[in-house]
Design an enzyme around this catalytic site. Structure first.
Site, mmCIF file in Angstrom:
data_model
loop_
_atom_site.group_PDB
_atom_site.id
_atom_site.type_symbol
_atom_site.label_atom_id
_atom_site.label_comp_id
_atom_site.label_asym_id
_atom_site.label_seq_id
_atom_site.Cartn_x
_atom_site.Cartn_y
_atom_site.Cartn_z
ATOM 1 N N GLY A 14 0.827 -1.215 0.000
ATOM 2 C CA GLY A 14 0.000 0.000 0.000
ATOM 3 C C GLY A 14 0.850 1.249 0.000
ATOM 4 C CB ALA A 15 4.218 1.863 -1.085
ATOM 5 C CB SER A 16 -0.053 3.742 -4.580
ATOM 6 O OG SER A 16 -1.170 3.336 -3.838
ATOM 7 N NE ARG A 17 -4.775 5.565 -2.506
ATOM 8 C CZ ARG A 17 -5.772 5.288 -1.678
ATOM 9 N NH1 ARG A 17 -6.047 6.084 -0.681
ATOM 10 N NH2 ARG A 17 -6.506 4.204 -1.871
ATOM 11 C CB VAL A 66 -1.908 -7.501 0.302
ATOM 12 C CG1 VAL A 66 -0.742 -6.668 -0.174
ATOM 13 C CG2 VAL A 66 -2.995 -6.649 0.945
ATOM 14 C CG ASN A 92 0.997 1.272 4.914
ATOM 15 O OD1 ASN A 92 0.776 1.977 5.890
ATOM 16 N ND2 ASN A 92 0.601 1.622 3.686
ATOM 17 C CE1 TYR A 157 -8.580 0.521 9.184
ATOM 18 C CE2 TYR A 157 -8.866 1.370 11.409
ATOM 19 C CZ TYR A 157 -8.150 1.308 10.230
ATOM 20 O OH TYR A 157 -6.981 2.040 10.111
ATOM 21 C CB ALA A 159 -12.306 -7.173 14.322
ATOM 22 C CE LYS A 161 -5.600 -1.219 10.166
ATOM 23 N NZ LYS A 161 -4.385 -1.327 9.338
ATOM 24 C CB ILE A 190 -1.932 9.654 9.987
ATOM 25 C CG1 ILE A 190 -1.472 8.869 11.232
ATOM 26 C CG2 ILE A 190 -0.744 10.201 9.198
ATOM 27 C CD1 ILE A 190 -0.712 9.651 12.260
HETATM 28 P P1 NAP Z 1 -4.731 5.359 2.340
HETATM 29 O O1 NAP Z 1 -4.211 6.725 2.095
HETATM 30 O O2 NAP Z 1 -6.168 5.065 2.140
HETATM 31 O O3 NAP Z 1 -3.840 4.338 1.444
HETATM 32 C C1 NAP Z 1 -4.114 2.980 1.489
HETATM 33 C C2 NAP Z 1 -3.070 2.239 0.693
HETATM 34 O O4 NAP Z 1 -3.377 0.831 0.781
HETATM 35 C C3 NAP Z 1 -3.085 2.606 -0.772
HETATM 36 O O5 NAP Z 1 -1.745 2.659 -1.239
HETATM 37 C C4 NAP Z 1 -3.827 1.446 -1.425
HETATM 38 O O6 NAP Z 1 -3.369 1.150 -2.729
HETATM 39 C C5 NAP Z 1 -3.401 0.305 -0.522
HETATM 40 N N1 NAP Z 1 -4.309 -0.828 -0.632
HETATM 41 C C6 NAP Z 1 -5.637 -0.872 -0.347
HETATM 42 N N2 NAP Z 1 -6.119 -2.102 -0.596
HETATM 43 C C7 NAP Z 1 -5.072 -2.842 -1.045
HETATM 44 C C8 NAP Z 1 -4.938 -4.179 -1.462
HETATM 45 N N3 NAP Z 1 -5.980 -5.017 -1.474
HETATM 46 N N4 NAP Z 1 -3.721 -4.606 -1.862
HETATM 47 C C9 NAP Z 1 -2.649 -3.771 -1.870
HETATM 48 N N5 NAP Z 1 -2.720 -2.494 -1.476
HETATM 49 C C10 NAP Z 1 -3.936 -2.038 -1.080
HETATM 50 O O7 NAP Z 1 -4.408 4.862 3.812
HETATM 51 P P2 NAP Z 1 -3.415 5.439 4.927
HETATM 52 O O8 NAP Z 1 -4.153 6.404 5.741
HETATM 53 O O9 NAP Z 1 -2.117 5.807 4.334
HETATM 54 O O10 NAP Z 1 -3.258 4.131 5.828
HETATM 55 C C11 NAP Z 1 -2.192 3.232 5.687
HETATM 56 C C12 NAP Z 1 -2.301 2.194 6.794
HETATM 57 O O11 NAP Z 1 -2.261 2.848 8.064
HETATM 58 C C13 NAP Z 1 -3.596 1.406 6.760
HETATM 59 O O12 NAP Z 1 -3.360 0.083 7.139
HETATM 60 C C14 NAP Z 1 -4.445 2.110 7.809
HETATM 61 O O13 NAP Z 1 -5.408 1.248 8.345
HETATM 62 C C15 NAP Z 1 -3.388 2.480 8.817
HETATM 63 N N6 NAP Z 1 -3.783 3.597 9.682
HETATM 64 C C16 NAP Z 1 -4.092 4.818 9.150
HETATM 65 C C17 NAP Z 1 -4.456 5.845 10.000
HETATM 66 C C18 NAP Z 1 -4.793 7.221 9.487
HETATM 67 O O14 NAP Z 1 -5.221 8.042 10.293
HETATM 68 N N7 NAP Z 1 -4.591 7.528 8.240
HETATM 69 C C19 NAP Z 1 -4.516 5.623 11.383
HETATM 70 C C20 NAP Z 1 -4.202 4.374 11.869
HETATM 71 C C21 NAP Z 1 -3.828 3.366 11.017
HETATM 72 P P3 NAP Z 1 -4.140 1.606 -4.075
HETATM 73 O O15 NAP Z 1 -4.509 3.027 -3.892
HETATM 74 O O16 NAP Z 1 -3.092 1.372 -5.104
HETATM 75 O O17 NAP Z 1 -5.315 0.711 -4.256
#
Ligand code: NAP
Length: 249
Positions: A14-17, A66, A92, A157, A159, A161, A190
Site C-alpha cells: 500500500g505504498a502508492s499513497r 495483498v 501497511n 476495521y 477487529a 487491527k 494521520i
Molecule cells: P490510504 O491513504 O487510504 O492508502 C491505502 C493504501 O493501501 C493505498 O496505497 C492502497 O493502494 C493500498 N491498498 C488498499 N487495498 C489494497 C490491497 N488489497 N492490496 C494492496 N494495497 C492495497 O491509507 P493510509 O491512511 O495511508 O493508511 C495506511 C495504513 O495505516 C492502513 O493500514 C491504515 O489502516 C493504517 N492507519 C491509518 C491511519 C490514518 O489516520 N490515516 C490511522 C491508523 C492506522 P491503491 O490506492 O493502489 O489501491
C-alpha cells in the site's frame, strides 16, 4: 540515525499513497531499495518510483492485491528476482468499510479483514523464509489506535487491527531467535485520504482529543518505521508503538 540501512531491501505494501508512500520515501532516503506495492494506484506508484530514482534511490513498482495469496507470492518472487533478498516488510496496505455493526453486511465485515489481516498473513508468510535464511529481518505491521481501543462504526476495521497485534506478537515470538523482529505501530489520526474524507466536525472532535492539538502527518509514522528497521532497534520486538500525539494517554 546511523546509516546502517544502506543496501537493504524493503517491501512496503500500500505504498502508492498516504503513510505507505511516506514510509517508502523515507526508507529510500536511508539507502534502502524499495518495492512499492499498490493495488489500483498504478500512476501514483510509478510517480513515487520516479521520484525515488530522481533522488538517486532504487525502487520497483509492484501491483498485487495483498488479499490474494497467489498475487502476494508472485510479488515477493519478483522482489527476490530483482534484488535477491527482503530485509524489511511493512504491512501497511489497509482499507476501512465503516458501518454500525447492526447494519454491517457480511461483505463489509470481510473486506477489511481480508486486506488488513489476511494480507499481512500472506506477505509475512511469503517473506519469512528469506529473512530466516538471511538471519535478519524487520516486520512492521500497521495497526491503529482503533485496534487498541475500539471505535463505534468500525468493528470490522478494529477487529482486523486488533488481530494484527496478536499476529505481531506471535510472529515476534516465533522468529526472535532468527534475529527477526516484528512490531506493530498504532497510529492515531494521520492526515491521509483515509482521514481527509472525514467531515470537518468529526476532524475537530478528533483534534479536541489529541493533547498535541494537531493531526499526525505520514512522516510522523515513517520516521518510527525507519528507526525500527535499524540495528539500534534490534532488541525491540513484539511491541505496539503508539504514534498518536498523546491520543491514547
Ligand atoms: P490510504 O491513504 O487510504 O492508502 C491505502 C493504501 O493501501 C493505498 O496505497 C492502497 O493502494 C493500498 N491498498 C488498499 N487495498 C489494497 C490491497 N488489497 N492490496 C494492496 N494495497 C492495497 O491509507 P493510509 O491512511 O495511508 O493508511 C495506511 C495504513 O495505516 C492502513 O493500514 C491504515 O489502516 C493504517 N492507519 C491509518 C491511519 C490514518 O489516520 N490515516 C490511522 C491508523 C492506522 P491503491 O490506492 O493502489 O489501491
Amino acid at each position: 540515525m546511523a546509516p546502517n540501512l544502506e543496501g537493504h531491501v524493503a517491501l512496503v505494501t500500500g505504498a502508492s499513497r498516504g503513510i505507505g508512500r511516506a514510509v517508502a520515501l523515507r526508507l529510500a532516503a536511508e539507502g534502502v531499495k524499495v518495492a512499492v506495492n499498490y493495488n489500483s494506484g498504478e500512476a501514483p506508484a510509478q510517480q513515487l518510483v520516479d521520484k525515488i530514482s530522481a533522488q538517486g534511490g532504487e525502487a520497483l513498482p509492484l501491483q498485487a492485491d495483498v488479499a490474494e495469496e497467489a498475487q502476494v507470492k508472485s510479488m515477493v518472487a519478483q522482489v527476490r528476482k530483482q534484488w535477491g533478498r527482503v530485509d524489511i516488510l511493512v504491512n501497511n496496505a489497509g482499507i476501512r468499510k465503516d458501518r454500525l455493526l447492526m447494519r454491517m453486511t457480511t461483505r463489509e465485515w470481510d473486506d477489511p479483514i481480508n486486506v488488513n489481516l489476511r494480507g499481512a498473513f500472506f506477505c509475512t508468510k511469503a517473506v519469512l523464509p528469506l529473512m530466516v535464511r538471511q538471519r535478519r529481518g524487520r516486520i512492521i505491521n500497521m495497526s491503529s489506535v482503533v485496534g487498541v481501543a475500539g471505535n463505534p462504526g468500525q468493528a470490522n476495521y478494529a477487529a482486523s487491527k486488533a488481530a494484527l497485534i496478536g499476529l505481531t506478537k506471535s510472529v515476534a515470538k516465533e522468529v526472535a531467535r532468527r534475529n527477526i523482529t516484528a512490531n506493530a505501530l498504532a497510529p492515531g489520526y494521520i492526515l491521509t485520504g483515509m482521514v481527509e474524507e472525514l467531515s470537518d466536525d468529526l476532524k475537530q472532535m478528533i483534534l479536541d482529543r489529541v493533547p498535541m492539538n494537531r493531526l499526525g502527518v505520514p512522516e510522523d509514522i515513517a520516521g518510527v518505521v525507519a528507526f525500527l528497521c535499524t540495528d539500534e532497534a534490534g532488541y525491540i520486538t513484539g511491541q505496539v508503538i503508539r504514534v498518536d500525539g498523546g491520543l491514547a494517554i
